[in-house]
Design a protein around this motif. Structure first.
Motif, PDB file in Angstrom:
ATOM      1  N   UNK A  65      47.041 -28.808  -9.721  1.00 11.99           N
ATOM      2  CA  UNK A  65      48.149 -28.642  -8.771  1.00 11.99           C
ATOM      3  C   UNK A  65      47.591 -28.547  -7.355  1.00 11.99           C
ATOM      4  N   UNK A  66      47.995 -29.472  -6.490  1.00 14.34           N
ATOM      5  CA  UNK A  66      47.531 -29.426  -5.092  1.00 14.34           C
ATOM      6  C   UNK A  66      48.050 -28.178  -4.401  1.00 14.34           C
ATOM      7  N   UNK A  67      47.188 -27.524  -3.646  1.00 14.14           N
ATOM      8  CA  UNK A  67      47.601 -26.379  -2.844  1.00 14.14           C
ATOM      9  C   UNK A  67      48.453 -26.859  -1.673  1.00 14.14           C
ATOM     10  N   UNK A  68      49.405 -26.036  -1.214  1.00  8.91           N
ATOM     11  CA  UNK A  68      50.128 -26.379   0.011  1.00  8.91           C
ATOM     12  C   UNK A  68      49.124 -26.562   1.153  1.00  8.91           C
ATOM     13  N   UNK A  69      49.298 -27.581   2.005  1.00  7.91           N
ATOM     14  CA  UNK A  69      48.297 -27.867   3.037  1.00  7.91           C
ATOM     15  C   UNK A  69      48.250 -26.812   4.152  1.00  7.91           C
ATOM     16  N   UNK A  76      55.051 -29.639  -8.673  1.00 10.58           N
ATOM     17  CA  UNK A  76      53.801 -29.846  -9.414  1.00 10.58           C
ATOM     18  C   UNK A  76      53.574 -28.715 -10.416  1.00 10.58           C
ATOM     19  N   UNK A  77      53.916 -27.492 -10.029  1.00  8.79           N
ATOM     20  CA  UNK A  77      53.747 -26.316 -10.890  1.00  8.79           C
ATOM     21  C   UNK A  77      54.623 -26.448 -12.139  1.00  8.79           C
ATOM     22  N   UNK A 137      53.233 -29.162 -14.462  1.00 13.95           N
ATOM     23  CA  UNK A 137      52.050 -28.712 -15.196  1.00 13.95           C
ATOM     24  C   UNK A 137      52.434 -27.741 -16.313  1.00 13.95           C
ATOM     25  N   UNK A 138      53.329 -26.805 -16.028  1.00 16.58           N
ATOM     26  CA  UNK A 138      53.781 -25.853 -17.054  1.00 16.58           C
ATOM     27  C   UNK A 138      54.488 -26.561 -18.199  1.00 16.58           C
ATOM     28  N   UNK A 139      55.271 -27.594 -17.840  1.00 19.20           N
ATOM     29  CA  UNK A 139      56.087 -28.267 -18.843  1.00 19.20           C
ATOM     30  C   UNK A 139      55.256 -29.070 -19.832  1.00 19.20           C
ATOM     31  N   UNK A 165      60.490 -25.262 -16.344  1.00 27.26           N
ATOM     32  CA  UNK A 165      59.514 -25.918 -17.225  1.00 27.26           C
ATOM     33  C   UNK A 165      59.994 -25.839 -18.674  1.00 27.26           C
ATOM     34  N   UNK A 166      60.511 -24.676 -19.061  1.00 27.23           N
ATOM     35  CA  UNK A 166      61.075 -24.547 -20.413  1.00 27.23           C
ATOM     36  C   UNK A 166      62.252 -25.505 -20.587  1.00 27.23           C
TER      37      UNK A 166
END
Lengths: 202, 202
Positions: free
Chosen positions: B66-70, B86-87, B90-92, B147-148
């Motif tokens: 997951x890219x960090x906020x810039x 993105x989070x 990734x969780x899903x 994500x669920x």
């Protein structure tokens, strides 16, 4: 002996044992359930058509503990909030059940009735018909996530590094444990409803 | 043969197997993991101090995707939204991992760094320091729940009754499946950020 076993194996006893399986192991299999009840799997099938029907009966039982929105003249946001609070509390009692509830189609009558009430409330407040299910989904996601959050440890983050000053300062200033979870839930729910009101006004 | 086994049992192989355990059974036990790897539990302890450390390593591995906020001059809401998207994705990918991640204190460095970035963004936009962790909690709840929701069936509700007209009409009018989940996620996230902006302006 046979009579005693028959008396014990009613649907409520099966559901209690199924919930205990989920609470203890995070999953539900017919084999585990039969072992816990001390019966053969086939005697469970006498009461339920299978695992799906048992999970659905657990959903139904949970739903009956949640008051439906009254659909009276009181503020729709307050009605939604009260329902959400009760829904989150009921889900949080058995957090391991959440993924199981989530992965199958809902057929439980009391649950469908609750969504009917929410659909009516949202329609009355002016949500376009196409968006009703989307907003119900938003509320559902938030309730599920918040219920899981109640199972989070008191210490959500362990900071042993001094290169995270913003997070460290925030953790020091914030409430902890149940108070943190409850305040966050209320804050987010209010934000969701404000966002919805704002969208309807636009 | 010994050498081959040693080569196979590196930390990545253990994490792959742990994730497979969670995906297949909804839980993670050292015994199941050892069986899957075809090794003794003690050889796993050579690499990880235990189940908690394995779950934390899975969290770390997820976070690195997951890219960090810039933290640049672009809109903070857009930065939060990109991170949330993105989070959630990734969780899903491993929904059964969610309860495991949720029930233990976070120590994984990449994850803490992401929360540090979100804390900085929220501070910059004027969120009071006491509320930073609460808003992070709100975002977390929503991402976990959403994500669920991606693991929900295409048919969320099965209506075979004609006494639920509002819900029936709403389901007919709404998008379905992945489109429903994605649109709902975007709608709710926008509402949360609108609600937060509204609160900051008040």
């Amino acid at each position: 002996m046979v009579q005693r076993r028959k008396r014990l194996l009613d649907t409520e006893a099966i559901l209690d044992a199924a919930l205990a399986c989920v609470d203890d192991t995070g999953r539900l299999t017919m084999a585990d359930l039969a072992t816990r009840l001390g019966v053969s799997a086939s005697s469970i099938y006498h009461h339920f058509s299978g695992r799906t029907a048992i999970v659905e009966a657990l959903r139904e039982r949970m739903a009956t503990t949640i008051d439906l929105p009254p659909l009276d003249e009181s503020d729709w946001g307050a009605q939604v909030s009260r329902w959400m609070l009760a829904y989150r509390r009921a889900l949080a009692e058995h957090p391991s059940l959440i993924p199981l509830l989530n992965e199958q189609t809902m057929t439980a009558g009391s649950v469908l009735q609750a969504y009917e009430s929410i659909a009516i409330l949202l329609r009355r407040t002016g949500v376009p018909v196409r968006e009703i299910v989307l907003w119900i989904g938003v509320l559902d996601c938030y309730a599920l996530g918040a219920a899981l959050d109640l199972a989070a440890p008191d210490e959500v983050w362990s900071l042993e590094r001094d290169d995270l000053p913003a997070l460290g300062e925030a953790i020091t200033a914030a409430p902890r444990g149940r108070e943190r979870a409850d305040e966050a839930f209320a804050l987010g729910l209010e934000a969701l409803l404000t966002g919805l009101r704002h969208r309807l006004a636009a």
